[in-house]
Enzyme design. Structure first.
Site, mmCIF file in Angstrom:
data_model
loop_
_atom_site.group_PDB
_atom_site.id
_atom_site.type_symbol
_atom_site.label_atom_id
_atom_site.label_comp_id
_atom_site.label_asym_id
_atom_site.label_seq_id
_atom_site.Cartn_x
_atom_site.Cartn_y
_atom_site.Cartn_z
ATOM 1 N N SER A 165 -1.147 9.539 -1.693
ATOM 2 C CA SER A 165 -0.508 10.242 -2.799
ATOM 3 C C SER A 165 -1.048 11.676 -2.909
ATOM 4 O O SER A 165 -0.996 12.426 -1.940
ATOM 5 C CB SER A 165 -0.702 9.446 -4.093
ATOM 6 N N ASP A 262 9.733 4.913 -3.050
ATOM 7 C CA ASP A 262 8.853 5.948 -3.596
ATOM 8 C C ASP A 262 9.664 7.216 -3.832
ATOM 9 O O ASP A 262 10.311 7.708 -2.911
ATOM 10 C CB ASP A 262 7.726 6.217 -2.593
ATOM 11 N N HIS A 292 5.460 3.209 -4.391
ATOM 12 C CA HIS A 292 4.347 4.150 -4.328
ATOM 13 C C HIS A 292 3.055 3.428 -4.732
ATOM 14 O O HIS A 292 3.055 2.564 -5.604
ATOM 15 C CB HIS A 292 4.614 5.314 -5.281
#
Length: 319
Positions: A165, A262, A292
């Protein structure tokens, strides 16, 4: 985008991803949606404890390293005495959450599967630290360990960066920072990037996906950005919008992992397509049915374990 027009994500995710979503932690207080960042950090740390148990055991050491901003905590995982390389891991959390404990299992598995030393860097979170402080702290830690490699019994001749991320953005940004400023910290053999954001401001997946289940609505993404950046001009910096950097030359081999549902998936796709178009070494893999942050859930998800193994194998293949 009108919420009703978004995809019904929770109906489409895989069975194992649904199991994760439906896993309850009875001792966990409610998410402090309107709370302070400090309260959100405390909750995030508590929630991640469940997902960090039963990780591989190995020699582990904690050190503080100097930077121009002060000392930064690091954690070194030694899977074997004679490691072929060192991987620096940068945790995710939207630049505002996360620490070495929330991502401990991820780092241990990465060290175990790669048999490389892994160093987690506890960079200063935002909004206390503003761009580019986190990158400069990461680079400073890398330089410190390069200079003191013998003292810490690590192999810094070949290194890599890895992150999930926001940590994926920091990983690639740090590698490009070293290249652009010609800083020698050892040969950067590879960069491992799990579902990162790399500079897109809008995309198909950002419109169709994202909700309360992943904390990645348009409003969430704006909040993370405002906490991280120092000013509006930073949005176009080549170390925040990485597509404004030169991706046509000397980019270390990149493993780019995408989660199917995501909202940041198009960032990964664009990064891969850009690098591939300019003959930069890269590999893209999409993990079907995932949300995600799925990398956290290897305790329950085979796909998360697979994604970590894939990244480790990609890195060791570059050595």
């Amino acid at each position: 985008m009108k919420p009703e027009n978004k995809l019904p994500v929770l109906d489409l995710i895989s069975a194992e991803m649904k199991t994760v979503v439906n896993t309850l932690q009875p001792d966990l207080p409610p998410w402090p949606a309107t709370g302070t960042i400090a309260e959100q950090r405390q909750y995030y740390t508590l929630e991640r404890r469940f997902w960090n148990v039963s990780a591989p055991e190995m020699a582990t050491r904690a050190y503080r390293v100097p930077t121009k901003y002060g000392q930064v905590k690091t954690r070194i995982f030694y899977p074997q005495p004679d490691s072929p390389a060192t991987l620096f891991y940068l945790h995710g959390g939207g630049f505002i959450l996360g620490n070495l404990d929330t991502h401990d299992r991820i780092m241990r598995l990465l060290a175990s599967y790669s048999q490389c030393t892994v160093i987690g860097i506890d960079y200063t979170l935002s909004p206390e630290a503003r761009f580019p402080q986190a990158i400069e702290e990461i680079v400073a830690a890398c330089c410190y360990f390069h200079q003191q490699a013998e003292d810490y019994q690590i192999n810094m001749s070949r290194i890599g960066f890895a992150g999930d991320s926001a940590g994926a953005m920091l990983a690639l940004a740090s590698a490009l920072w070293l290249r652009d400023k010609q800083i020698d910290c050892g040969k950067v053999a590879g960069v491992l990037l799990w579902y990162g954001l790399y500079g897109l401001r809008d995309s198909v997946t950002r419109r169709l996906l994202g909700g309360v289940w992943d904390g990645l609505t348009q409003q969430d993404l704006q909040m993370y950005e405002e906490a991280y950046l120092s000013n509006d001009a930073d949005r176009e910096s080549p170390y925040y919008c990485l597509f404004n950097n030169d991706l046509t030359r000397e980019v270390p081999p990149c493993f780019i992992a995408g989660a199917e549902f995501d909202p940041l998936l198009d960032d990964s796709r664009l990064l891969y397509q850009t690098l591939a178009a300019h003959q930069q070494p890269c590999e893209f893999k999409l993990y079907p049915g995932t949300l995600h942050a799925f990398l956290h859930y290897s305790r329950m998800m085979k796909t998360a374990d697979e994604a970590l193994r894939d990244g480790a194998q990609f890195f060791t293949a570059q050595l």
